[in-house]
Design a protein around this motif. Structure first.
Motif, mmCIF file in Angstrom:
data_model
loop_
_atom_site.group_PDB
_atom_site.id
_atom_site.type_symbol
_atom_site.label_atom_id
_atom_site.label_comp_id
_atom_site.label_asym_id
_atom_site.label_seq_id
_atom_site.Cartn_x
_atom_site.Cartn_y
_atom_site.Cartn_z
ATOM 1 N N THR A 115 0.781 -1.161 0.083
ATOM 2 C CA THR A 115 -0.058 -0.034 -0.017
ATOM 3 C C THR A 115 0.807 1.275 0.077
ATOM 4 O O THR A 115 2.255 1.174 0.181
ATOM 5 N N GLY A 116 0.426 2.410 -0.074
ATOM 6 C CA GLY A 116 1.342 3.556 -0.279
ATOM 7 C C GLY A 116 1.660 4.060 1.047
ATOM 8 O O GLY A 116 2.467 5.067 1.304
ATOM 9 N N GLU A 117 1.200 3.209 2.166
ATOM 10 C CA GLU A 117 1.633 3.682 3.477
ATOM 11 C C GLU A 117 3.246 4.109 3.786
ATOM 12 O O GLU A 117 3.872 3.398 3.329
ATOM 13 N N GLY A 118 3.397 5.215 4.136
ATOM 14 C CA GLY A 118 4.814 5.450 4.638
ATOM 15 C C GLY A 118 5.736 6.323 3.286
ATOM 16 O O GLY A 118 6.724 6.478 3.420
ATOM 17 N N TYR A 119 4.877 6.335 2.268
ATOM 18 C CA TYR A 119 5.550 6.996 0.997
ATOM 19 C C TYR A 119 4.756 8.254 0.744
ATOM 20 O O TYR A 119 3.648 8.519 1.100
ATOM 21 N N ASP A 120 5.901 9.044 0.430
ATOM 22 C CA ASP A 120 5.294 10.863 0.014
ATOM 23 C C ASP A 120 4.699 10.779 -1.256
ATOM 24 O O ASP A 120 3.621 11.392 -1.488
ATOM 25 N N LEU A 121 5.172 9.946 -2.141
ATOM 26 C CA LEU A 121 4.556 10.293 -3.634
ATOM 27 C C LEU A 121 4.442 8.672 -3.963
ATOM 28 O O LEU A 121 5.389 7.837 -3.968
#
Ligand code: FMN
Length: 173
Positions: A39-45
């Motif tokens: 999942t996009g968790e922890g990513y800025d982009l």
């Protein structure tokens, strides 16, 4: 800035663009096929790449896009039609519309990608007048698509994503 690049690709065109995008972000970015993507968790982009399937993102990319929340998102895609066509713009809009409102769309890139020759063979069998039947104009489009993505497309993708990176670096660390 932590970047996640996720791509859905059947025949490799969109993967090629994803790899070019990855080069822009270097070691700070993670690259995954959609089947293995976190999942996009922890990513800025989160940059999501898809192949255009009947005028929108392909099914796997659709599901991934619909699950994103509170992210900066950039989209990239490949398709058989010309990248400056109404169909290309509409396909990108249709994919963007799948994003939850909590996300922010920071940029998009789309280019042509060779159409599976098996599909073109099927088109050849269609009766005259069918929307996918092959006439001279469509054949020329498939022949052009067969050359893409090329080095110019990949350079353009990199330029678009360098700009996105520059824009976001100002607001994330
Ligand atoms: C089932 C199928 C549906 C497609 N639908 C479209 C479409 O609606 N519009 C379009 O321009 N290209 C369409 N294409 C062409 C692909 O989007 C294009 O070849 C793309 O570059 C494939 O990417 P990939 O190599 O990453 O799988 C379709 C291809 C397939 C196989």
């Amino acid at each position: 800035m932590k970047t996640l690049i996720v791509y859905s690709s059947l025949t490799g065109n969109t993967r090629q663009v994803a790899e070019a995008v990855h080069e822009v972000f270097g070691l700070a970015a993670d690259l995954f096929p959609v089947e293995q993507a976190p999942t996009g968790e922890g990513y800025d982009l989160v940059a999501v790449g898809f192949w255009v399937d009947r005028g929108t993102a392909d099914k796997k990319a659709q599901e991934y896009l619909a699950g994103l929340r509170n992210k900066q998102v950039a989209l990239f895609a490949t398709l058989g039609a010309y990248p400056d066509s109404e169909h290309a713009a509409q396909s990108m809009n249709n994919a963007a519309a799948l994003l939850d409102e909590s996300n922010q769309l920071t940029g998009t890139f789309i280019c042509q990608g060779k159409v599976d020759p098996r599909l073109i063979e099927q088109f050849k069998k269609l009766p005259e007048g069918h929307p996918h039947g092959l006439n001279a104009e469509r054949l020329a489009r498939h022949q052009e698509a067969a050359k893409h993505p090329d080095s110019v497309d990949l350079a353009k993708a990199k330029a678009v994503f360098s700009e996105i990176k520059g824009k976001l670096q100002g607001i994330t660390v």
